[in-house]
Structure formats: C-alpha cells, structure tokens
Design a protein around this motif. Structure first.
Motif, mmCIF file in Angstrom:
data_model
loop_
_atom_site.group_PDB
_atom_site.id
_atom_site.type_symbol
_atom_site.label_atom_id
_atom_site.label_comp_id
_atom_site.label_asym_id
_atom_site.label_seq_id
_atom_site.Cartn_x
_atom_site.Cartn_y
_atom_site.Cartn_z
ATOM 1 N N ARG A 76 0.862 -1.187 0.000
ATOM 2 C CA ARG A 76 0.000 0.000 0.000
ATOM 3 C C ARG A 76 0.895 1.233 0.000
ATOM 4 N NH1 ARG A 76 -0.497 2.756 4.783
ATOM 5 N NH2 ARG A 76 0.243 1.680 6.624
ATOM 6 N N VAL A 77 0.310 2.360 -0.312
ATOM 7 C CA VAL A 77 1.038 3.624 -0.267
ATOM 8 C C VAL A 77 0.987 4.110 1.174
ATOM 9 C CG1 VAL A 77 1.062 6.021 -1.037
ATOM 10 C CG2 VAL A 77 0.532 4.202 -2.650
ATOM 11 N N SER A 78 2.157 4.240 1.795
ATOM 12 C CA SER A 78 2.189 4.689 3.186
ATOM 13 C C SER A 78 2.309 6.205 3.293
ATOM 14 C CB SER A 78 3.343 4.024 3.941
ATOM 15 O OG SER A 78 4.578 4.453 3.445
ATOM 16 N N ASP A 79 2.894 6.831 2.266
ATOM 17 C CA ASP A 79 3.092 8.280 2.344
ATOM 18 C C ASP A 79 3.384 8.844 0.956
ATOM 19 O OD1 ASP A 79 3.304 10.758 3.553
ATOM 20 O OD2 ASP A 79 5.340 10.449 4.284
ATOM 21 N N VAL A 80 3.090 10.094 0.784
ATOM 22 C CA VAL A 80 3.492 10.833 -0.412
ATOM 23 C C VAL A 80 4.329 12.000 0.102
ATOM 24 C CG1 VAL A 80 2.740 12.132 -2.423
ATOM 25 C CG2 VAL A 80 1.425 10.156 -1.678
ATOM 26 N N THR A 81 5.614 11.990 -0.240
ATOM 27 C CA THR A 81 6.537 13.000 0.269
ATOM 28 C C THR A 81 6.855 14.035 -0.803
ATOM 29 O OG1 THR A 81 8.470 11.705 -0.387
ATOM 30 C CG2 THR A 81 7.609 11.341 1.840
ATOM 31 N N GLU A 82 7.302 15.192 -0.352
ATOM 32 C CA GLU A 82 7.741 16.243 -1.276
ATOM 33 C C GLU A 82 9.257 16.234 -1.370
ATOM 34 O OE1 GLU A 82 6.302 20.104 -0.150
ATOM 35 O OE2 GLU A 82 4.396 19.776 -1.161
ATOM 36 N N ASP A 83 9.753 16.342 -2.581
ATOM 37 C CA ASP A 83 11.197 16.438 -2.813
ATOM 38 C C ASP A 83 11.640 17.835 -2.395
ATOM 39 O OD1 ASP A 83 13.783 16.457 -3.744
ATOM 40 O OD2 ASP A 83 13.283 15.844 -5.783
ATOM 41 N N GLN A 84 12.614 17.902 -1.511
ATOM 42 C CA GLN A 84 13.037 19.194 -0.958
ATOM 43 C C GLN A 84 14.182 19.863 -1.718
ATOM 44 O OE1 GLN A 84 11.293 20.831 1.315
ATOM 45 N NE2 GLN A 84 9.883 19.104 1.243
ATOM 46 N N THR A 85 14.616 19.263 -2.837
ATOM 47 C CA THR A 85 15.664 19.929 -3.608
ATOM 48 C C THR A 85 15.126 21.254 -4.143
ATOM 49 O OG1 THR A 85 15.056 18.409 -5.388
ATOM 50 C CG2 THR A 85 17.193 18.092 -4.400
ATOM 51 N N PRO A 86 15.972 22.270 -4.178
ATOM 52 C CA PRO A 86 15.493 23.573 -4.660
ATOM 53 C C PRO A 86 15.156 23.521 -6.149
ATOM 54 C CG PRO A 86 17.846 23.651 -4.155
ATOM 55 C CD PRO A 86 17.362 22.293 -3.769
ATOM 56 N N GLY A 87 14.209 24.343 -6.535
ATOM 57 C CA GLY A 87 13.840 24.431 -7.944
ATOM 58 C C GLY A 87 14.935 25.097 -8.752
ATOM 59 N N ARG A 88 14.881 24.886 -10.049
ATOM 60 C CA ARG A 88 15.910 25.494 -10.899
ATOM 61 C C ARG A 88 15.578 26.970 -11.102
ATOM 62 N NH1 ARG A 88 13.965 25.482 -16.406
ATOM 63 N NH2 ARG A 88 12.078 24.230 -16.464
ATOM 64 N N LYS A 89 16.638 27.754 -11.166
ATOM 65 C CA LYS A 89 16.480 29.199 -11.360
ATOM 66 C C LYS A 89 16.975 29.566 -12.747
ATOM 67 C CE LYS A 89 16.665 30.582 -6.600
ATOM 68 N NZ LYS A 89 16.248 31.838 -6.070
ATOM 69 N N VAL A 90 16.187 30.377 -13.426
ATOM 70 C CA VAL A 90 16.514 30.823 -14.780
ATOM 71 C C VAL A 90 16.518 32.347 -14.782
ATOM 72 C CG1 VAL A 90 15.742 30.812 -17.181
ATOM 73 C CG2 VAL A 90 15.451 28.764 -15.782
ATOM 74 N N LEU A 91 17.575 32.906 -15.345
ATOM 75 C CA LEU A 91 17.675 34.369 -15.429
ATOM 76 C C LEU A 91 16.745 34.869 -16.528
ATOM 77 C CD1 LEU A 91 19.047 36.963 -14.473
ATOM 78 C CD2 LEU A 91 20.798 36.570 -16.227
ATOM 79 N N ASN A 92 15.757 35.648 -16.112
ATOM 80 C CA ASN A 92 14.795 36.220 -17.043
ATOM 81 C C ASN A 92 14.173 37.452 -16.373
ATOM 82 O OD1 ASN A 92 12.864 36.846 -18.908
ATOM 83 N ND2 ASN A 92 11.854 34.850 -18.902
ATOM 84 N N PRO A 93 14.906 38.562 -16.373
ATOM 85 C CA PRO A 93 14.423 39.759 -15.660
ATOM 86 C C PRO A 93 13.103 40.302 -16.197
ATOM 87 C CG PRO A 93 16.679 40.081 -16.463
ATOM 88 C CD PRO A 93 16.201 38.775 -16.981
ATOM 89 N N ALA A 94 12.747 39.969 -17.446
ATOM 90 C CA ALA A 94 11.501 40.483 -18.028
ATOM 91 C C ALA A 94 10.276 39.704 -17.557
ATOM 92 C CB ALA A 94 11.591 40.431 -19.550
ATOM 93 N N HIS A 95 10.476 38.565 -16.954
ATOM 94 C CA HIS A 95 9.347 37.730 -16.505
ATOM 95 C C HIS A 95 8.645 38.410 -15.328
ATOM 96 C CE1 HIS A 95 7.064 34.285 -15.057
ATOM 97 N NE2 HIS A 95 7.352 33.672 -16.210
#
Length: 149
Positions: A76-95
């Motif tokens: 059975r599924v005992s847990d659903v965990t979140e991956d704690q690695t940081p998200g990727r950052k992209v340089l886009n000052p206009a966003h």
C-alpha cells in the motif's frame, strides 16, 4: 496459499501503482510551473510504498501477531513525500514573476525521471493485471476439470 490470495496481493499492488501513476501525472503537469507571488513553487512528490500483511480474508492484518503462515503480503502507499531539492532558477528579468535579482524559480520536477517512473509504474500495473488474469484462467480451467468437460 490459496489461489484467491493472488487477487488480494495483485489487487493491492494495482491500487498502489494507480496512486503512483496519479502522483507522476501531477508531477509532469507541474514540471514547468514557476513560483507564485508568495514565492512558493510546486515541489515534486514521491510515493512511498509499504508492505502490509493480509489476513485470511484479504484485508490488512491488525497486528504482527496474526498467524504468519496464513497471512500473505500486499502493498500500500504509506506516504506521499515532497522532494526538498530547490527548484531550478533561470535568469529572465523580463518575466513578471522574477525575483529582485531577475531569476525565475521553476519547480524541481525532473521530467526524464518522471517519465521513467511512469513507465515503471505502468509496467508494474500491467504485470499485476496479467497475474490476476492468469489466476482467473487457472481457476476456470480447474472448474472445467471438476465438471468433467
């Protein structure tokens, strides 16, 4: 072990893999999302499986003291965990969601890993369905032999 326990074991695996497929689909759907105004971004989720002992009726056993000879294992599924690695950052000052340094933070979902998870889960799901179909076929043949046909 009774032939009917095969349905309990494979059924629990099918249910667990179905949940895993749902998590993978959610991860893939959010692979290119960016952080919202609160700075939070979607984090990849991972399914954690657990072996569970099934009693003679096919339901999850209440305790470890149940008769292990009569019990079978399921999953059975005992847990659903979140991956704690940081998200990727992209340089886009206009966003519009760029931070003060001009970087946009995307989710930490790795689409390649998620595709591998999807294929693995899908094959496991299919294999367990095949196990149930084979057990059903064997039971039908046994009944036919008992009828003398």
């Amino acid at each position: 072990m009774s032939m009917f326990k095969v349905f309990d074991i494979s059924g629990s695996a099918v249910s667990a893999q179905s949940q895993r497929l749902n998590v993978v689909a959610s991860n893939l759907a959010n692979a290119d999302t960016v952080a919202g105004p609160d700075g939070q971004v979607y984090k990849a989720r991972n399914v954690v499986f657990k072996t569970v002992m099934m009693d003679t009726a096919g339901s999850a056993a209440r305790g470890e003291a149940d008769n292990p000879v009569m019990a079978s294992a399921g999953v059975r599924v005992s847990d659903v965990t979140e991956d704690q690695t940081p998200g990727r950052k992209v340089l886009n000052p206009a966003h519009p969601l760029a931070d003060k340094d001009g970087y946009v933070t995307y989710s930490n979902v790795n689409a390649v890993e998620e595709m591998v998870n999807m294929i693995s889960s899908s094959r496991s799901y299919q294999n367990n369905i095949e196990v149930m179909n084979t057990a059903k076929s064997l039971l039908q043949k046994t009944l036919q032999m008992g009828q003398g046909v």
